[in-house]
Enzyme design. Structure first.
Site, PDB file in Angstrom:
ATOM      1  N   CYS A  10      35.332  25.772  42.781  1.00  0.00           N
ATOM      2  CA  CYS A  10      34.514  26.282  43.865  1.00  0.00           C
ATOM      3  C   CYS A  10      34.351  27.785  43.696  1.00  0.00           C
ATOM      4  CB  CYS A  10      35.133  25.947  45.208  1.00  0.00           C
ATOM      5  SG  CYS A  10      36.916  25.778  45.176  1.00  0.00           S
TER       6      CYS A  10
ATOM      7  N   LYS B  16      30.671  19.158  36.686  1.00  0.00           N
ATOM      8  CA  LYS B  16      31.125  19.914  35.517  1.00  0.00           C
ATOM      9  C   LYS B  16      32.598  19.650  35.232  1.00  0.00           C
ATOM     10  CE  LYS B  16      30.514  22.658  32.151  1.00  0.00           C
ATOM     11  NZ  LYS B  16      29.835  22.030  31.017  1.00  0.00           N
TER      12      LYS B  16
END
Ligand code: F6R
Length: 606
Positions: free
Chosen positions: A2, A602
């Site tokens: 994040c 990802k």
């Protein structure tokens, strides 16, 4: 993963945060949100992907009045959780908080807070950190942050807005990047300097435990006692600005095109006097003589790199190498003999399956080595030894340059094992390394064929299903080529060892059936040409990728991409580039969302 950005200044906080989040999307793009200070209140808005957040924000024009706020972006919520409950930021009645990183003791803290009457809507660390801070806040943000920091374990960075602290942003971090961007009459708090792109290059990097306190005209960095600390202002290096797409339409193409430089950047510091040198990696002196076998654990593209590495190590060093899918290995009771080195390969260093497999290996008491790209990632911490691949941030979900550097480092490792086990003298090692450098130098020749590859890709674009075939090193290479194609184009694609094709799959070949054949391995070219002829004779349409010197006939050469002539061992380097370009241009021809394909993240961390 994040990332976050906080802003305070004279500009529209909403626009600045949305812009910053777009630059942080490579750190996660499934869930995004922001909190803004407005008229003595905190307004929080959450969305799934950034476009949905932007649309929601557009419906509330009053939000544009805010001059101070925070926003975050992250990968998909855990299975079974909805994105709203895992959204970022997390707000209480008194504050809003975004975080990056991992809290290791969030379970214990949750219990503690539940004991104090707090209830939780999600399993997210962000909610735990927000509620912990809320429980500690009694009007002094610095004190509360210092206390929270002493209770939080793990690696994290936090950015916080307090409802009673107008225009002010606070932050703190531990073992996770946190920076203050210094603008004119404005400042930023970011988990990653790429969010500062287009705003400022000047920044302070915060150290563990330092508390950031930002208002439009004043930036203070304090210690846990509230004493001012002096900080050195840094200038973001040019590399940071290169994270942008620049002249390229997609990050995937940019990352394919920068492979020569990332390979050079990764390998050059590990070559000394023409020989491999792992001094920068602080491996023990006897490292390469210690092991009698190697067991690779990895997922997806990293596993394909490991499978190529198996061939390099077995060919050069004659050490047996086993390759396991981490997602299988972690649930088995694998037999790992003494003297085995377990090598975990991962771009992100955060893949749950590989981390779990690593922990299984560790529980058996063998040495572990992580080959990772993201500095400070969990795998790098957990393994006994680390080799960083230094490809820089890989933003496109489909891995290209990270794969290439894994392959590059595996060549070096193979040469060093060969030296250490007496399979190569220094002169042979120097020659082999020289061939590797020449292979890297040949990448440009493949990139120069972009237009030809784009034309071939147009023919693949309409198909529904395709085979990728190869022999020897070309087989794992085709597993990777096929994975690349399917993930970015959504075309069903299957990789086959070409010799195996006639044992079943050839029955699928009907007129028009597309097949991509890779023929780079000198000693196997006759067999590959036989395979191609067999398929063509049944009406299959074969696109051949082969070394320039392969004697292909006129008919075959109408649909061929010619690769540089190198030693067989190094042919995966140009082949990988050609296959990546083929996947990329096919995805473009199909109008796919190249950099962020559907259903993929990802880093697979759930
Ligand atoms: C494919 C791709 C994935 C990853 C896999 C492992 O392009 O990127 O197959 O290779 O999810 O990820 P890492 O290397 O981060 O462990």
């Amino acid at each position: 993963m994040c990332g976050f950005i906080g802003y305070t200044g004279a500009a529209c906080a909403l626009d600045t945060i949305l812009d910053g989040l777009s630059k942080l999307e490579y750190r996660g793009y499934d869930v995004s949100g922001l909190s803004l200070l407005l008229d003595g209140q905190i307004e929080t808005l959450q969305g799934e992907r950034l476009p949905s957040l932007t649309e929601r924000a557009a419906l509330q024009p009053q939000l544009r009045q805010s001059l101070c706020g925070i926003g975050g972006t992250r990968w998909a919520p855990p299975h079974g959780a909805n994105w709203e409950s895992c959204g970022v930021p997390h707000a209480t009645s008194r504050l809003a908080l975004v975080h990056s990183g991992i809290l290791e003791n969030s379970r214990e803290l949750r219990e503690l807070l539940e004991g104090k009457g707090y209830t939780f809507q999600s399993k997210s660390d962000c909610e735990v950190a927000a509620k912990l801070l809320d429980s500690l806040y009694a009007g002094d943000p610095v004190k509360a942050l210092a206390q929270a920091d002493s209770m939080l374990e793990g690696s994290y960075a936090l950015a916080v807005l307090f409802v009673d602290q107008p225009e002010t942003l606070y932050g703190i971090g531990k073992s996770s990047p946190l920076a203050i961007g210094l603008g004119e009459g404005e400042s930023f708090l970011v988990s990653d300097c790429s969010a500062l792109l287009g705003h400022t290059q000047k920044y302070y990097a915060l150290e563990d435990g330092e508390i950031a306190c930002l208002s439009p005209h004043q930036v203070q960095v304090l210690d846990s006692e509230g004493h001012l600390r002096s900080k050195e202002c840094k200038t973001a290096c040019k590399d940071l600005w290169k994270i942008q797409k620049g002249e390229y339409d997609h990050f995937m193409l940019k990352e394919i095109c920068e492979q020569t430089s990332v390979l050079t950047h990764t390998l050059r510091p590990r070559i000394y006097k023409g020989l491999p040198s792992f001094e920068m990696d602080a491996l023990p002196e006897d490292f390469f003589t210690r092991y009698t076998q190697i067991h690779v654990i990895a997922c997806g593209t990293a596993m394909h790199a490991g499978t190529l590495g198996k061939d390099f190590i077995e060919t050069l060093a004659h050490l047996p190498v086993t390759v396991s899918l981490a997602s299988e290995f972690r649930f088995r009771e694998p037999v790992i003999p003494k003297g085995t080195l377990v090598l975990a390969i991962s771009q992100s260093g955060e893949t749950t399956d590989t981390l779990a497999a690593l922990s299984v290996a560790k529980s058996q008491g063998v040495d572990t080595l992580a080959m990772v790209n993201v500095p400070g990632s969990t795998m790098a911490w957990q393994a006994d030894y680390v080799l960083y691949t230094h490809a820089g941030p890989e933003i496109s979900v489909a891995s290209t340059k990270a794969f290439m550097v894994q392959v590059g480092v595996l060549y070096l490792v193979a040469i060093e094992f060969a030296r250490a086990h007496g399979r190569m003298d220094d002169a042979q090692a120097r020659d082999t390394l020289q061939s590797l450098l020449e292979a890297i130098g040949s990448i440009g020749q493949v990139l120069n064929q972009k237009e030809l590859i784009r034309q071939q890709a147009k023919e693949i674009a309409p198909v529904e299903s395709i085979f990728y075939i190869g022999r020897g090193l070309d087989w794992p290479m085709m597993m990777e080529g096929s994975l690349k194609l399917k993930e970015v184009t959504y075309i069903h694609s299957e990789a086959y060892a070409a010799g195996e094709f006639k044992h079943g799959a050839i029955s699928l070949v009907a007129p028009g059936m597309p097949v991509v054949a890779l023929a780079t391995q000198q000693k196997l070219i006759p067999q590959m040409l036989d395979n191609i002829r067999e398929i063509s004779a049944r009406g299959g349409r074969v696109l051949t990728l082969c070394r320039r010197s392969a004697a292909i006939d006129d008919e075959m050469s109408k649909h061929a991409i010619l690769l540089p002539d190198l030693d067989d061992l190094f042919m995966p380097i140009p082949a990988a580039v050609a296959l990546q370009l083929l996947a990329y241009y096919t995805a473009v021809a199909k109008g796919r969302d190249v950099d962020t394909p559907r259903n993929l993240t990802k880093a697979v961390t759930e």
